[in-house]
Scaffold this active site. Structure first.
Site, short mmCIF file in Angstrom:
data_model
loop_
_atom_site.label_atom_id
_atom_site.label_comp_id
_atom_site.label_asym_id
_atom_site.label_seq_id
_atom_site.Cartn_x
_atom_site.Cartn_y
_atom_site.Cartn_z
N PRO A 292 19.10 21.99 -52.25
CA PRO A 292 18.76 22.51 -51.36
C PRO A 292 18.55 23.91 -52.14
O PRO A 292 18.46 23.62 -53.40
CB PRO A 292 20.00 22.23 -50.55
CG PRO A 292 20.98 22.37 -51.65
CD PRO A 292 20.11 21.36 -52.46
N HIS B 170 3.01 20.66 -47.30
CA HIS B 170 4.94 20.34 -46.92
C HIS B 170 4.70 19.19 -45.75
O HIS B 170 4.65 19.63 -44.42
CB HIS B 170 5.43 21.52 -45.94
CG HIS B 170 6.42 21.59 -45.50
ND1 HIS B 170 7.62 23.18 -46.16
CD2 HIS B 170 6.86 20.37 -46.04
CE1 HIS B 170 8.36 22.63 -46.76
NE2 HIS B 170 8.22 21.39 -46.22
N ARG C 286 12.18 22.91 -52.49
CA ARG C 286 11.81 24.12 -51.84
C ARG C 286 11.57 24.88 -52.84
O ARG C 286 11.18 24.76 -54.12
CB ARG C 286 13.28 24.75 -51.53
CG ARG C 286 13.57 24.59 -49.97
CD ARG C 286 12.94 24.70 -49.55
NE ARG C 286 13.24 24.76 -47.72
CZ ARG C 286 13.11 24.06 -47.12
NH1 ARG C 286 12.30 22.89 -47.20
NH2 ARG C 286 13.68 23.40 -46.46
N GLU D 65 4.62 30.15 -48.11
CA GLU D 65 4.43 29.22 -47.24
C GLU D 65 3.87 29.24 -46.35
O GLU D 65 2.37 29.01 -45.15
CB GLU D 65 5.41 27.56 -46.94
CG GLU D 65 5.44 27.41 -48.46
CD GLU D 65 6.19 25.40 -47.68
OE1 GLU D 65 5.84 25.85 -46.83
OE2 GLU D 65 6.76 24.99 -48.99
N ARG E 60 20.63 11.78 -50.02
CA ARG E 60 20.01 11.09 -48.92
C ARG E 60 18.48 10.67 -49.68
O ARG E 60 18.54 9.45 -49.44
CB ARG E 60 20.41 10.88 -46.84
CG ARG E 60 22.25 10.57 -47.07
CD ARG E 60 21.83 11.21 -45.56
NE ARG E 60 21.07 10.01 -44.47
CZ ARG E 60 19.25 10.19 -43.78
NH1 ARG E 60 19.16 11.09 -44.13
NH2 ARG E 60 19.56 9.11 -43.31
#
Length: 333
Positions: A207, A299, A236, A265, A155
């Site tokens: 992913p 982010h 990621r 992070e 998507r």
């Protein structure tokens, strides 16, 4: 009354949590990300709602279980901040938000790509320092006659592809999970070597799958790219080998790197350091010092109003459905 403790709720998000609370939950909105110290804020709750980089480890999960909390949900697509083995052993129900506005991340990825592609980062840096000369390294191609490679054509990837196609770019994709080897969501698929060789901008939307997509872009892949190509990572951080990216930038193997994700992070994003050298990760420090070859955003890909509303509304419905029926359509386990 059902009480929900939500962690990592930014001040600007509070009004949305309240406005969208059509289920009349008792809300306990904690601004900080979940850690070992503030886990106690969830005492007395029916469920907790996490955000990315919350510490959903076994220690915290065992506390929740002991306090009678049954539901540990996340308002994110990814669940790598949760110890799923522990949640299963403890009998905790876990649900996620499988999708939100795809244009949130897609638009940021395009913005990062175009900022580097058109050399906007060095131009702004220099004009802010008083240098208004048109330097040779500002010379650029035009996107309508260039090629954009999308790695991961779901998507978000396909949304970015449509945005670039609307600007006249040729869009190609790589997605080994596509049922059709030739196209996915309107994007023509090619092999990874062909994509890397042809693309002027390469954008990642896959992913993190340890052993599969981890270090998907490594030194060999970077060397296969055009010397002026731009690599964008809003997926990621572990999908790329950051030391290899630093090497590629330092040696002009690629033209630039834009990222909305970094390693470590939880120790970096959401914090303000007195000086850049205080960054706790040396690879991120090295990347930051190469500016304007590399640009990093903290982010913020999903930090848009439509995406936020989707995440909150779907999370609320996850609780409602699970509490009412015992099952949840967005269950992780």
């Amino acid at each position: 009354m059902v009480k929900i403790t939500a962690y990592g709720v930014r001040p600007i998000e509070v009004a949305y949590f309240k406005e969208l609370n059509t289920h009349d939950y008792e809300l306990n909105l904690v601004p900080e990300l979940l850690d070992h110290e503030n886990a106690t804020a969830a005492r007395g709750s029916t469920g907790v709602l996490l955000r990315g980089n919350c510490l959903g480890d076994r220690t915290n999960l065992e506390k929740f279980k002991a306090w009678g909390i049954k539901y540990v949900f996340t308002r994110t697509v990814g669940v790598d901040h949760l110890d799923l083995t522990a949640t299963k052993e403890l009998g905790l129900k876990v649900a996620r938000v499988p999708a939100y506005s795809p244009y949130a991340v897609a638009e940021l990825a395009l913005t990062l790509g175009m900022t580097l592609f058109r050399k906007v980062a060095p131009e702004i840096t220099n004009t802010h320092n008083g240098n208004f000369k048109v330097l040779d390294h500002y010379f650029s191609k035009e996107i309508h006659s260039s090629t954009v490679g999308i790695i991961g054509c779901g998507r978000i990837g396909s949304a970015e592809g449509k945005l670039y196609a609307g600007m006249g770019a040729t869009v190609i994709g790589y997605d080994p999970n596509s049922a059709d080897p030739h196209q996915k969501n309107g994007i023509t698929l090619v092999g990874l070597p062909e994509l890397l060789a042809k693309a002027d901008i390469v954008s990642l939307h896959v992913p993190l799958i340890p052993g599969k997509t981890e270090n998907l872009i490594d030194q060999a892949e970077l060397q296969a790219m055009k010397s002026d190509a731009i690599l964008i990572n809003t997926a990621r951080s572990q999908v790329v080998n950051l030391p290899a990216v630093n090497w590629a930038l330092a040696n002009q193997v690629i033209g630039g790197y834009g990222a909305d994700v970094v390693v470590d992070e939880a120790q970096i994003f959401g914090k303000e350091f007195d000086h850049l050298a205080a960054l706790p990760n040396q690879e991120v420090l090295q990347l930051s010092q190469q500016f304007p070859n590399a640009i990093i955003t903290p982010h913020v890909g999903s930090f848009t109003e439509p995406a936020l509303k989707d995440m909150i509304s779907i999370s609320y419905q996850n609780f409602a459905t699970t509490i009412a029926t015992g099952t949840c359509p967005n269950a992780v386990l």
